[in-house]
Scaffold this motif. Structure first.
Motif, PDB file in Angstrom:
ATOM      1  N   THR A 267     -19.654  -1.553  -4.130  1.00 51.08           N
ATOM      2  CA  THR A 267     -20.713  -2.534  -3.869  1.00 51.08           C
ATOM      3  C   THR A 267     -20.459  -3.210  -2.522  1.00 51.08           C
ATOM      4  OG1 THR A 267     -20.757  -3.009  -6.224  1.00 51.08           O
ATOM      5  CG2 THR A 267     -21.882  -4.597  -4.796  1.00 51.08           C
ATOM      6  N   ALA A 268     -21.464  -3.138  -1.629  1.00 51.21           N
ATOM      7  CA  ALA A 268     -21.300  -3.781  -0.312  1.00 51.21           C
ATOM      8  C   ALA A 268     -21.310  -5.291  -0.501  1.00 51.21           C
ATOM      9  CB  ALA A 268     -22.424  -3.351   0.614  1.00 51.21           C
ATOM     10  N   LEU A 269     -20.375  -5.981   0.125  1.00 50.74           N
ATOM     11  CA  LEU A 269     -20.374  -7.449   0.078  1.00 50.74           C
ATOM     12  C   LEU A 269     -21.376  -7.947   1.127  1.00 50.74           C
ATOM     13  CD1 LEU A 269     -16.495  -7.925  -0.146  1.00 50.74           C
ATOM     14  CD2 LEU A 269     -18.178  -8.014  -2.002  1.00 50.74           C
ATOM     15  N   PRO A 270     -22.015  -9.088   0.879  1.00 49.03           N
ATOM     16  CA  PRO A 270     -23.005  -9.579   1.848  1.00 49.03           C
ATOM     17  C   PRO A 270     -22.404  -9.872   3.223  1.00 49.03           C
ATOM     18  CG  PRO A 270     -22.732 -11.137   0.009  1.00 49.03           C
ATOM     19  CD  PRO A 270     -21.906  -9.932  -0.310  1.00 49.03           C
ATOM     20  N   ARG A 271     -21.096 -10.121   3.264  1.00 46.48           N
ATOM     21  CA  ARG A 271     -20.396 -10.308   4.537  1.00 46.48           C
ATOM     22  C   ARG A 271     -18.918 -10.016   4.288  1.00 46.48           C
ATOM     23  NH1 ARG A 271     -17.327 -14.852   4.456  1.00 46.48           N
ATOM     24  NH2 ARG A 271     -17.800 -16.407   2.865  1.00 46.48           N
ATOM     25  N   PRO A 272     -18.191  -9.701   5.365  1.00 50.57           N
ATOM     26  CA  PRO A 272     -16.752  -9.477   5.171  1.00 50.57           C
ATOM     27  C   PRO A 272     -16.088 -10.756   4.658  1.00 50.57           C
ATOM     28  CG  PRO A 272     -17.449  -8.806   7.383  1.00 50.57           C
ATOM     29  CD  PRO A 272     -18.596  -9.556   6.774  1.00 50.57           C
ATOM     30  N   ILE A 273     -15.129 -10.592   3.777  1.00 55.90           N
ATOM     31  CA  ILE A 273     -14.381 -11.764   3.297  1.00 55.90           C
ATOM     32  C   ILE A 273     -12.886 -11.589   3.599  1.00 55.90           C
ATOM     33  CG2 ILE A 273     -16.054 -12.349   1.504  1.00 55.90           C
ATOM     34  CD1 ILE A 273     -14.021 -11.199  -0.546  1.00 55.90           C
ATOM     35  N   VAL A 274     -12.213 -12.725   3.693  1.00 52.29           N
ATOM     36  CA  VAL A 274     -10.771 -12.729   3.970  1.00 52.29           C
ATOM     37  C   VAL A 274     -10.066 -13.392   2.792  1.00 52.29           C
ATOM     38  CG1 VAL A 274      -8.968 -13.537   5.571  1.00 52.29           C
ATOM     39  CG2 VAL A 274     -11.243 -12.949   6.454  1.00 52.29           C
ATOM     40  N   GLU A 275      -9.011 -12.765   2.324  1.00 55.28           N
ATOM     41  CA  GLU A 275      -8.228 -13.328   1.216  1.00 55.28           C
ATOM     42  C   GLU A 275      -6.757 -13.393   1.620  1.00 55.28           C
ATOM     43  OE1 GLU A 275     -10.502 -11.191  -2.560  1.00 55.28           O
ATOM     44  OE2 GLU A 275      -8.661 -10.342  -1.788  1.00 55.28           O
ATOM     45  N   TYR A 276      -6.028 -14.253   0.938  1.00 63.17           N
ATOM     46  CA  TYR A 276      -4.586 -14.385   1.200  1.00 63.17           C
ATOM     47  C   TYR A 276      -3.803 -14.098  -0.082  1.00 63.17           C
ATOM     48  CZ  TYR A 276      -6.803 -16.965   4.941  1.00 63.17           C
ATOM     49  OH  TYR A 276      -7.635 -17.313   5.971  1.00 63.17           O
ATOM     50  N   TYR A 277      -2.710 -13.387   0.084  1.00 68.23           N
ATOM     51  CA  TYR A 277      -1.790 -13.115  -1.024  1.00 68.23           C
ATOM     52  C   TYR A 277      -0.402 -13.539  -0.589  1.00 68.23           C
ATOM     53  CZ  TYR A 277      -5.553 -10.324  -3.009  1.00 68.23           C
ATOM     54  OH  TYR A 277      -6.758  -9.931  -3.540  1.00 68.23           O
ATOM     55  N   TYR A 278       0.330 -14.141  -1.532  1.00 68.85           N
ATOM     56  CA  TYR A 278       1.701 -14.591  -1.246  1.00 68.85           C
ATOM     57  C   TYR A 278       2.636 -13.381  -1.344  1.00 68.85           C
ATOM     58  CZ  TYR A 278       5.871 -17.619  -1.690  1.00 68.85           C
ATOM     59  OH  TYR A 278       7.079 -18.238  -1.517  1.00 68.85           O
ATOM     60  N   LYS A 279       3.294 -13.060  -0.233  1.00 68.00           N
ATOM     61  CA  LYS A 279       4.155 -11.889  -0.178  1.00 68.00           C
ATOM     62  C   LYS A 279       5.460 -12.222  -0.890  1.00 68.00           C
ATOM     63  CE  LYS A 279       5.895  -9.246   3.657  1.00 68.00           C
ATOM     64  NZ  LYS A 279       5.979  -7.875   3.171  1.00 68.00           N
ATOM     65  N   ASP A 280       5.505 -11.905  -2.186  1.00 70.57           N
ATOM     66  CA  ASP A 280       6.685 -12.200  -2.982  1.00 70.57           C
ATOM     67  C   ASP A 280       6.734 -11.209  -4.141  1.00 70.57           C
ATOM     68  OD1 ASP A 280       8.341 -13.279  -5.075  1.00 70.57           O
ATOM     69  OD2 ASP A 280       8.351 -15.179  -3.996  1.00 70.57           O
ATOM     70  N   ASP A 281       7.628 -10.215  -4.002  1.00 72.99           N
ATOM     71  CA  ASP A 281       7.712  -9.146  -5.004  1.00 72.99           C
ATOM     72  C   ASP A 281       7.953  -9.694  -6.404  1.00 72.99           C
ATOM     73  OD1 ASP A 281       7.220  -7.075  -3.279  1.00 72.99           O
ATOM     74  OD2 ASP A 281       9.336  -6.610  -2.913  1.00 72.99           O
ATOM     75  N   ALA A 282       8.838 -10.705  -6.513  1.00 74.11           N
ATOM     76  CA  ALA A 282       9.188 -11.222  -7.844  1.00 74.11           C
ATOM     77  C   ALA A 282       7.964 -11.825  -8.535  1.00 74.11           C
ATOM     78  CB  ALA A 282      10.292 -12.268  -7.719  1.00 74.11           C
ATOM     79  N   LEU A 283       7.047 -12.364  -7.753  1.00 78.89           N
ATOM     80  CA  LEU A 283       5.829 -12.973  -8.325  1.00 78.89           C
ATOM     81  C   LEU A 283       4.676 -11.973  -8.388  1.00 78.89           C
ATOM     82  CD1 LEU A 283       5.873 -16.455  -6.506  1.00 78.89           C
ATOM     83  CD2 LEU A 283       6.565 -15.958  -8.858  1.00 78.89           C
ATOM     84  N   GLY A 284       4.886 -10.766  -7.841  1.00 78.86           N
ATOM     85  CA  GLY A 284       3.828  -9.755  -7.847  1.00 78.86           C
ATOM     86  C   GLY A 284       2.739 -10.027  -6.814  1.00 78.86           C
ATOM     87  N   ASP A 285       3.094 -10.621  -5.678  1.00 77.92           N
ATOM     88  CA  ASP A 285       2.153 -10.891  -4.577  1.00 77.92           C
ATOM     89  C   ASP A 285       0.847 -11.545  -5.054  1.00 77.92           C
ATOM     90  OD1 ASP A 285       4.033  -9.605  -2.981  1.00 77.92           O
ATOM     91  OD2 ASP A 285       2.931  -7.726  -2.890  1.00 77.92           O
TER      92      ASP A 285
END
Ligand code: C5P
Length: 236
Positions: A111-129
């Motif tokens: 499904t095409a999004l109406p506009r590009p979106i930006v997300e952030y993930y916490y880089k932490d293997d123990a927490l599963g990012d």
């Protein structure tokens, strides 16, 4: 430039010191991992393909005005990069719903999004990012508000360059992940790699998946599809 002491070994790369404090030696491995390391395989030639594809993409980004840690490719599986302190945030840019976004929000994949979106993930293997917001980034103290603004702007700027670049060769850039680091002067610099390991790339005509989902979802031969991407980018 000589390979010095091993500084860090990640899932897909090893980083070594060189005689120049500011420059690191990166060695791309043949390891493939998915689901936070739960699924693993050694795939002959994968390191060379990602090294070459990342080189081509960073060169194209640099030509378009996006600075990065990339210095030069040295050998089939090695490159030199500038030393940065990696900010522990994975910046994901999405044009089309797929993967974890589809799971989380219920959009059908494709499904095409109406506009590009930006997300952030916490880089932490123990927490599963985990997926995080700017509020979380603030309380974790892992980047300043100005830096987050820079991550957001650079994420969209990279998308504005890479999406048409792939479209021209018949590939749809669905989504991708970027990492950034701080150089000695505190500037935020694009780092890590950009390859089919870190992007979703679909053949614009057939919809064939030409990225790591082939490995994650057992859809076929990984090196075959990475070679298609390398060839389309003019690297063969
Ligand atoms: O899994 P998800 O849909 O959140 O992934 C979004 C994009 O980020 C995909 O292109 C995926 O390959 C990339 N990614 C990555 N490394 C991660 C998580 C996601 O390169 N640790």
């Amino acid at each position: 430039m000589n390979k010095g002491q091993l500084l860090y070994e990640g899932k897909a790369k090893r980083l070594y010191a060189t005689e120049d404090e500011q420059i690191l030696f990166v060695e791309y491995k043949d390891s493939a991992t998915a689901f936070n390391g739960e699924k693993k395989a050694e795939i002959d030639g994968k390191g060379n393909l990602n090294n070459k594809i990342t080189t081509l993409i960073f060169e194209k980004l640099q030509a378009a005005g996006i600075a990065s840690h990339f210095v030069k490719q040295l050998s089939p599986n090695e490159q030199l990069v500038r030393r940065v302190d990696i900010i522990p945030i994975e910046v994901v840019v999405r044009n089309i719903a797929a993967g974890s976004l589809s799971k989380r929000l219920g959009f059908d994949e494709g499904t095409a999004l109406p506009r590009p979106i930006v997300e952030y993930y916490y880089k932490d293997d123990a927490l599963g990012d985990p997926h995080i917001t700017t509020e979380h980034i603030d309380v974790l103290g892992i980047a300043t508000a100005t830096e987050v603004e820079e991550l957001y702007k650079q994420g969209l700027a990279v998308n504005d360059i890479l999406r048409p670049l792939f479209a021209e060769v018949g590939v749809e850039l669905i989504d991708f992940k970027l990492e950034f680091g701080r150089d000695g002067a505190g500037n935020v610099l694009l780092a890590d790699e950009i390859s089919p390991d870190t992007c979703r790339l679909w053949d614009a005509t057939t919809g064939q998946k030409l990225d790591k989902d082939v490995f994650r979802r057992d859809l076929g031969n990984l090196t075959e599809v990475y070679e298609i991407i390398l060839e389309k980018l003019g690297g063969k």
